[in-house]
Design an enzyme around this catalytic site. Structure first.
Site, PDB file in Angstrom:
ATOM      1  N   ASP A   1     -10.990   2.254   4.215  1.00 59.27           N
ATOM      2  CA  ASP A   1     -11.185   0.920   4.072  1.00 59.27           C
ATOM      3  C   ASP A   1     -12.600   0.748   3.940  1.00 59.27           C
ATOM      4  OD1 ASP A   1      -9.121  -0.827   3.790  1.00 59.27           O
ATOM      5  OD2 ASP A   1      -8.843  -1.026   5.861  1.00 59.27           O
TER       6      ASP A   1
ATOM      7  N   GLN B   1      -4.771  -1.748   9.725  1.00 60.33           N
ATOM      8  CA  GLN B   1      -4.417  -3.214   8.920  1.00 60.33           C
ATOM      9  C   GLN B   1      -5.064  -4.075  10.113  1.00 60.33           C
ATOM     10  OE1 GLN B   1      -3.048  -3.818   5.639  1.00 60.33           O
ATOM     11  NE2 GLN B   1      -4.022  -5.663   5.996  1.00 60.33           N
TER      12      GLN B   1
ATOM     13  N   LYS C   1       0.853  -1.179  -0.095  1.00 61.18           N
ATOM     14  CA  LYS C   1      -0.006  -0.101   0.039  1.00 61.18           C
ATOM     15  C   LYS C   1       0.821   1.514   0.141  1.00 61.18           C
ATOM     16  CE  LYS C   1      -3.951  -2.634   2.103  1.00 61.18           C
ATOM     17  NZ  LYS C   1      -4.432  -3.012   3.323  1.00 61.18           N
TER      18      LYS C   1
END
Ligand code: NAP
Length: 293
Positions: A119, A96, A52
């Site tokens: 997200d 994460q 990412k």
């Protein structure tokens, strides 16, 4: 049969994002800034976060990686999230997942400001998605929509069968493909581990989205001629044939299923490469205040 090339489409979208960022820079505007929080040193999570950050560099985004030790408490992580929520330079951030067992994933997700939840996991954003309001779509379903769109695959009136009902793939893609938009307007059947006679149901699918994490689960006899098959599964298995010592397998038996399909995503190189692109698209939207002003 057309193989849906996720690598090619993701590279095209990355180029489009990079061009937009270059234009923002030359106009003197702030460039998008994505932060990622990584708790502990789980190998797979390290790899995902590194990818990412690398993608941010590639398109000209600013990125910040916050590494926290595996014994970080839930309270300390909530404090980090609070700082990121308040940091005016950061447009969006991700924590994460999965987190170490002593920290509740859900509690952390709910502590992220919906405006910065790139997200798309916060209940507010999930609710907005279900109501067909502008929102940050979760990365994998968003990637699937982009693939359908870029390959101009007709979805209206089609019967879509989704295998798997996880919060990150199966459930959201079933909602998205049933919405009154393109891609969408499908008649959706959502199946899971308690579904009876699953093969009878998958055989009726015009579009089959498979996300259960069982390599080769969907065989040739489970798919009708001309179906569009989207294989989301990624399972890493040891292999003596590759340099890395492992090989990736999808949830679809590609050799049996591909000859019957009109379109199919391979594994690797199908849905996988789209995930990061979706995250960057959401971060760009956050920077441009497209969803929340
Ligand atoms: P998950 O959270 O493990 O959920 C699996 C789902 O499959 C559950 O809803 C489960 O049903 C269902 N299931 C299990 N066995 C089944 C069976 N025999 N018949 C029908 N349904 C069954 O899965 P996930 O996180 O969505 O991940 C699925 C796969 O996609 C994994 O291989 C994962 O690595 C991959 N993935 C790939 C990407 C990408 O970027 N390409 C992103 C995310 C995930 P119940 O609800 O009844 O238990």
């Amino acid at each position: 049969m057309t193989i849906i090339d996720g690598k090619k489409i993701s590279a095209e979208i990355l180029d489009e994002i990079a061009l937009e960022v270059a234009n923002m820079k030359s106009a003197g505007s702030k460039v998008p800034h994505l932060a990622a929080v990584l708790v502990g040193n789980d190998g797979a999570s390290e790899t995902y976060v590194a990818a990412k950050v690398k993608a941010c560099d590639k398109v000209g985004f600013k990125s910040t990686l916050i590494r926290l030790k595996s014994d970080t408490t839930e309270k300390e992580l909530l404090e980090t999230v609070d700082k990121l929520n308040k940091d005016k330079d950061i447009d969006g951030f991700i924590v994460q997942l999965p987190l170490p067992r002593h920290i509740s994933d859900q509690k952390i997700i709910e502590s992220i400001a919906p405006q910065k939840d790139v997200d798309g996991f916060h209940p507010s954003n999930v609710g907005r998605m279900a109501l067909n309001l502008p929102t940050y779509l979760p990365a994998t379903p968003f990637g699937i929509l982009k693939l359908l769109e870029r390959y101009k695959i007709e979805t209206a009136g089609k019967h879509c069968v989704v295998v798997g009902r996880s919060n990150i793939v199966g459930s959201p893609i079933s909602i998205l493909l049933a919405r009154n938009s393109y891609p969408g307007n499908c008649t959706v059947t959502l199946t899971h581990s308690k579904t009876k006679n699953i093969a009878e149901i998958t055989r009726t699918a015009d579009i089959l989205v498979v996300a259960l994490g069982k390599p080769g689960f969907v065989t040739g006899t489970m798919v009708k001629e001309g179906a569009v098959v989207i294989d989301v599964g990624i399972t890493r298995m040891p292999s003596s044939q590759t340099k890395s010592g492992y090989k990736l397998f999808g949830d679809v038996n590609y050799e049996e299923v591909a000859p019957k399909c009109s379109f199919i995503t391979p594994v690797p190189g199908g849905v996988g490469p789209m995930t990061i692109v979706s995250l960057l698209t959401n971060t760009l939207k956050a920077c441009k205040k497209e969803i929340y002003s």
